[in-house]
Motif scaffolding. Structure first.
Motif, PDB file in Angstrom:
ATOM      1  N   UNK A 470      13.026  -6.075  -7.314  1.00 43.29           N
ATOM      2  CA  UNK A 470      11.579  -5.947  -7.189  1.00 43.29           C
ATOM      3  C   UNK A 470      11.182  -6.430  -5.802  1.00 43.29           C
ATOM      4  N   UNK A 471      10.117  -5.875  -5.292  1.00 41.73           N
ATOM      5  CA  UNK A 471       9.691  -6.198  -3.932  1.00 41.73           C
ATOM      6  C   UNK A 471       9.056  -7.579  -3.868  1.00 41.73           C
ATOM      7  N   UNK A 472       9.229  -8.299  -2.728  1.00 39.68           N
ATOM      8  CA  UNK A 472       8.651  -9.638  -2.584  1.00 39.68           C
ATOM      9  C   UNK A 472       7.147  -9.565  -2.333  1.00 39.68           C
ATOM     10  N   UNK A 473       6.493 -10.714  -2.357  1.00 41.79           N
ATOM     11  CA  UNK A 473       5.034 -10.756  -2.199  1.00 41.79           C
ATOM     12  C   UNK A 473       4.606 -10.289  -0.815  1.00 41.79           C
ATOM     13  N   UNK A 474       5.439 -10.551   0.218  1.00 32.92           N
ATOM     14  CA  UNK A 474       5.031 -10.162   1.572  1.00 32.92           C
ATOM     15  C   UNK A 474       5.162  -8.663   1.811  1.00 32.92           C
ATOM     16  N   UNK A 475       5.827  -7.956   0.961  1.00 32.95           N
ATOM     17  CA  UNK A 475       5.914  -6.487   1.063  1.00 32.95           C
ATOM     18  C   UNK A 475       6.074  -5.951  -0.354  1.00 32.95           C
ATOM     19  N   UNK A 476       5.004  -6.003  -1.110  1.00 37.77           N
ATOM     20  CA  UNK A 476       5.086  -5.774  -2.551  1.00 37.77           C
ATOM     21  C   UNK A 476       4.806  -4.348  -2.976  1.00 37.77           C
ATOM     22  N   UNK A 483      10.569  -1.601   0.437  1.00 33.09           N
ATOM     23  CA  UNK A 483       9.460  -2.516   0.197  1.00 33.09           C
ATOM     24  C   UNK A 483       8.618  -2.591   1.471  1.00 33.09           C
ATOM     25  N   UNK A 484       7.331  -2.260   1.384  1.00 32.16           N
ATOM     26  CA  UNK A 484       6.463  -2.193   2.565  1.00 32.16           C
ATOM     27  C   UNK A 484       5.136  -2.874   2.262  1.00 32.16           C
ATOM     28  N   UNK A 485       4.385  -3.105   3.366  1.00 33.12           N
ATOM     29  CA  UNK A 485       2.990  -3.522   3.245  1.00 33.12           C
ATOM     30  C   UNK A 485       2.163  -2.250   3.295  1.00 33.12           C
ATOM     31  N   UNK A 486       1.498  -1.931   2.258  1.00 35.93           N
ATOM     32  CA  UNK A 486       0.820  -0.642   2.151  1.00 35.93           C
ATOM     33  C   UNK A 486      -0.506  -0.668   2.908  1.00 35.93           C
ATOM     34  N   UNK A 487      -0.690   0.307   3.788  1.00 38.38           N
ATOM     35  CA  UNK A 487      -1.959   0.452   4.528  1.00 38.38           C
ATOM     36  C   UNK A 487      -2.761   1.628   4.002  1.00 38.38           C
ATOM     37  N   UNK A 488      -2.191   2.364   3.075  1.00 43.30           N
ATOM     38  CA  UNK A 488      -2.893   3.523   2.516  1.00 43.30           C
ATOM     39  C   UNK A 488      -3.363   3.188   1.097  1.00 43.30           C
ATOM     40  N   UNK A 489      -2.843   3.911   0.129  1.00 39.30           N
ATOM     41  CA  UNK A 489      -3.271   3.745  -1.256  1.00 39.30           C
ATOM     42  C   UNK A 489      -2.077   3.333  -2.117  1.00 39.30           C
ATOM     43  N   UNK A 490      -2.356   2.610  -3.170  1.00 37.88           N
ATOM     44  CA  UNK A 490      -1.306   2.151  -4.076  1.00 37.88           C
ATOM     45  C   UNK A 490      -1.428   2.873  -5.409  1.00 37.88           C
ATOM     46  N   UNK A 491      -0.253   3.119  -6.022  1.00 39.09           N
ATOM     47  CA  UNK A 491      -0.170   3.790  -7.317  1.00 39.09           C
ATOM     48  C   UNK A 491       0.676   2.916  -8.235  1.00 39.09           C
ATOM     49  N   UNK A 492       0.114   2.525  -9.356  1.00 36.06           N
ATOM     50  CA  UNK A 492       0.797   1.630 -10.295  1.00 36.06           C
ATOM     51  C   UNK A 492       1.400   2.465 -11.422  1.00 36.06           C
TER      52      UNK A 492
END
Length: 682
Positions: A470-476, A483-492
């Motif tokens: 699972x991705x860490x908190x700094x790139x969740x 694992x990235x820092x999302x600058x667009x939209x997130x899909x759960x």
């Protein structure tokens, strides 16, 4: 054909319509002669010269086919028995048994209840009666013998070959009436074999054998045979005795022909379940055994178990030989292999692997009360290859482990063998994190193993040269398996959060940069596809204390500024109206009634705020010129002051030189400070 008055005819006449043995008779009535009349089968009795089904209550006896009040005593003869429908002096040979119907059995002698109270002649006594001197009786005053091929009989003494036994006999009176009841009383029986839980003691069945007797095959004997052993037996909770057996019970041992709980001190060892003093050479290994007796509970009394040493030539499958004895666990620094404890593992099984062993011990609670305690110990065994749950090989220590040590934290697969390594090789630099649940005894343990790999396996995600579950908190967020820092939209989706360039058609709405299939109730408005509390025509939110929030067309309506610090404020969604002092100017910019993260297009940021591009250039040039002017003026002033001091105090040439140098240094510092201030503000 029938006949009437010695005349043959086809059918009897109407006046003589009773047929008996082919002869026509007149039905008995008040005008007929009794000797020449007969009654039909459905009305067999004569009462007052009339054929009836039953006699009245006053005339229940039958004499010469006539119902009378009592059986007559003609010519000194006693007609005391009823045979069929006649009163007779004695019962005939074909019906020799006499049944008295007047003792409460409503229908056991005959079906005709009008014969109740009489003695009936029968071919066989009813099932619930007993034959005694040809009389069917309820209880046997002597010994009852049940011959199931015939019927129950009562004897003064039991027949030869049978046994005396005590029991009970019960009868039900007035069955199927409201007066029904059952009565039981003691009864002596004659039996071929003793009933359950009784024993043959010669001629009697007894509940237990006498003292000095021995039980064998349900019979009490005076002694056991030469090839039999004596063993205790419990008849009931209060009575115990002895029995003859071919072999002692599994929880008993043999001591001088007697089955006992354990061997005494004089013969302390057990050989083939027999107490001996010493073990023979062919069975010189001592094995400690513990036998639990009647201990079906968690707690036991001390006399319910015992321990003993047994002579054997081989230990049990779960035991190991150590110093001539069988042990459950090899001592420390020794390793188990093929039922033996070794100090060094051989070459054909060079690896050391832990092994869990489940054991029992008896713990004393108090006095003679003990408790059975189940526990687990770990020892080590020699193996040729590592196996679950210790499937990783640590080559440096030659041990099998569940997880690698800290100084060799990574697992590398080489020739189908998992090894602990300090660093992953260049061709398998990726570190794959994997969690595994392992069962240890009664507990589950979760361990995390880091594998060396050339690629990230399925269900793992790349981050900083590692493959994570699972991705860490700094790139969740997950994007293309990373694992990235999302600058667009997130899909759960389930427990995973993906980063997407745009939301799919199924999730067409955006709520705080999260793709959703519908907006939540508190954000029922949609602005540019985004969920918003306020509609598009009045998009700005104004928090009102102790009242419902308001939606404004512009924050200036309430003399406030618009806060664009939220994550998706660029789309004019969820923008709140705040006071100007609430705009944190250390990270935000207060410009044109807005609290911004960046200056708008066409503007640049200077220390005084957002300025249009051309204006910022003019201000910068002016500031540079002003700084240079101040610097030159400062240098001239210092030089004039130095000359003045020189003329007043006649400073030597050496001091003059130092003064000039100091002036230059001071000028440089002053100019540097001015430049730093300029750069900082710029």
């Amino acid at each position: 054909m029938v006949h009437l008055n010695k005349t043959c005819m086809k059918n009897c006449t109407d006046s003589h319509n009773i047929v008996l043995d082919g002869e026509c008779f007149q039905e008995c009535n008040e005008h007929s002669v009794q000797s020449t009349c007969r009654c039909p089968e459905n009305r067999p009795y004569i009462e007052n010269r009339t054929c009836v089904f039953n006699g009245s209550d006053q005339s229940q006896e039958l004499h010469n086919e006539t119902c009378v009040t009592e059986i007559p005593n003609a010519d000194q003869k006693e007609y005391i028995y009823i045979n069929k429908t006649k009163c007779v002096e004695w019962c005939p040979d074909d019906k020799p048994f006499i049944c008295d119907s007047g003792i409460g059995f409503t229908s056991d002698c005959v079906n005709n209840s009008n014969n109740r109270g009489n003695k009936i002649c029968l071919t066989k006594c009813p099932a619930n009666r007993i034959v005694y001197n040809n009389v069917c009786i309820s209880y046997c005053p002597k010994y009852l013998y049940e011959d199931y091929s015939f019927q129950k009989q009562c004897f003064d003494t039991c027949p030869k070959g049978t046994l005396h036994s005590n029991g009970q006999i019960c009868h039900t009176y007035y069955p199927q009436t409201r007066y029904e009841y059952t009565s039981c009383q003691s009864q002596y029986y004659c039996v071929n074999t003793c009933p359950d839980n009784t024993y043959n003691n010669g001629t009697y069945c007894v509940e237990y054998c006498s003292d000095g007797q021995f039980l064998k095959n349900n019979a009490c004997l005076s002694n056991c045979s030469e090839h039999e052993y004596i063993q205790n037996i419990e008849y009931n909770t209060e009575r115990k005795g002895n029995e003859c057996v071919q072999e002692c019970k599994t929880d008993l041992v043999l001591y001088k022909g007697v089955c006992v709980d354990y061997c005494p001190e004089e013969l302390p060892l057990l050989l083939n379940r027999t107490c001996v003093k010493e073990c023979p050479p062919e069975k010189d290994i001592l094995a400690m055994r513990r036998t639990l007796i009647n201990c079906l509970r968690k707690f036991c009394y001390v006399d319910y178990f015992f321990e003993y040493s047994m002579c054997t030539d081989i230990c049990a499958e779960s035991e190991y030989i150590y110093n001539g004895s069988c042990v459950n666990v090899c001592p420390d620094r020794l390793f188990a292999l093929n039922g033996t404890c070794l100090s060094v593992c051989p070459q054909y099984a060079p690896l050391i692997q832990p092994m869990a062993v489940t054991l029992q011990r008896i713990k004393q609670i108090y006095d003679d009360l003990y408790m059975v305690v189940v526990y687990t110990e770990t020892m080590f065994e020699c193996v040729d290859s590592c196996s679950y749950p210790y499937g990783i090989h640590d080559f440096e220590t030659k041990t099998c482990v569940m997880e690698c040590p800290d100084n060799r934290p990574f697992v590398l697969e080489v020739d189908n063998t998992l090894k602990c390594v300090q660093q992953c090789p260049s061709n398998e630099l990726l570190k794959v994190h994997n969690k595994t649940e392992i069962r240890l005894g009664e507990e589950n343990k979760t361990i995390e193993i880091v594998y060396c790999s050339s690629y990230c396996p399925e269900d793992t995600y790349y981050f900083n040269e590692t493959c994570l579950l699972s991705c860490p908190a700094e790139a969740n967020h997950i994007f293309n398996g990373k694992c990235v820092i999302c600058t667009k939209f997130t899909l759960i989706e389930g427990q995973k959060v993906y980063c997407v360039d745009e939301c799919p058609s199924k999730f067409k709405f955006i709520n705080d940069k999260v793709c959703v299939d519908k907006c939540p109730e508190d954000k029922g408005n949609v602005i540019n596809g985004h969920c918003s509390k306020c509609p598009a025509e009045t998009p700005f939110q104004l928090e009102v204390f102790f009242d419902k929030d308001k939606c404004l067309k512009s924050c200036k309506e309430d003399e406030k500024i618009a806060d664009y610090s939220c994550t998706n404020c660029e789309d004019a969604v969820s923008v709140k109206c705040i006071y100007s002092f609430q705009c944190d100017e250390t990270v935000m910019i207060n410009h044109d009634g807005k609290c911004l993260k960046f200056c708008p297009g066409g503007y640049v940021f200077l220390w005084i705020g957002c300025i249009r591009g051309i204006t910022a250039l003019i201000v910068s040039i002016t500031f540079v010129v002003l700084s240079l002017t101040i610097g030159i003026y400062s240098r001239v002033t210092i030089m004039e002051y130095a000359r003045f001091v020189h003329s007043c105090f006649s400073i030597p040439a050496e001091i003059q030189l130092v003064s000039d140098q100091y002036a230059d240094i001071f000028f440089n510092k002053q100019q540097g400070i001015d430049n730093e201030v300029f750069e900082t503000r710029l």
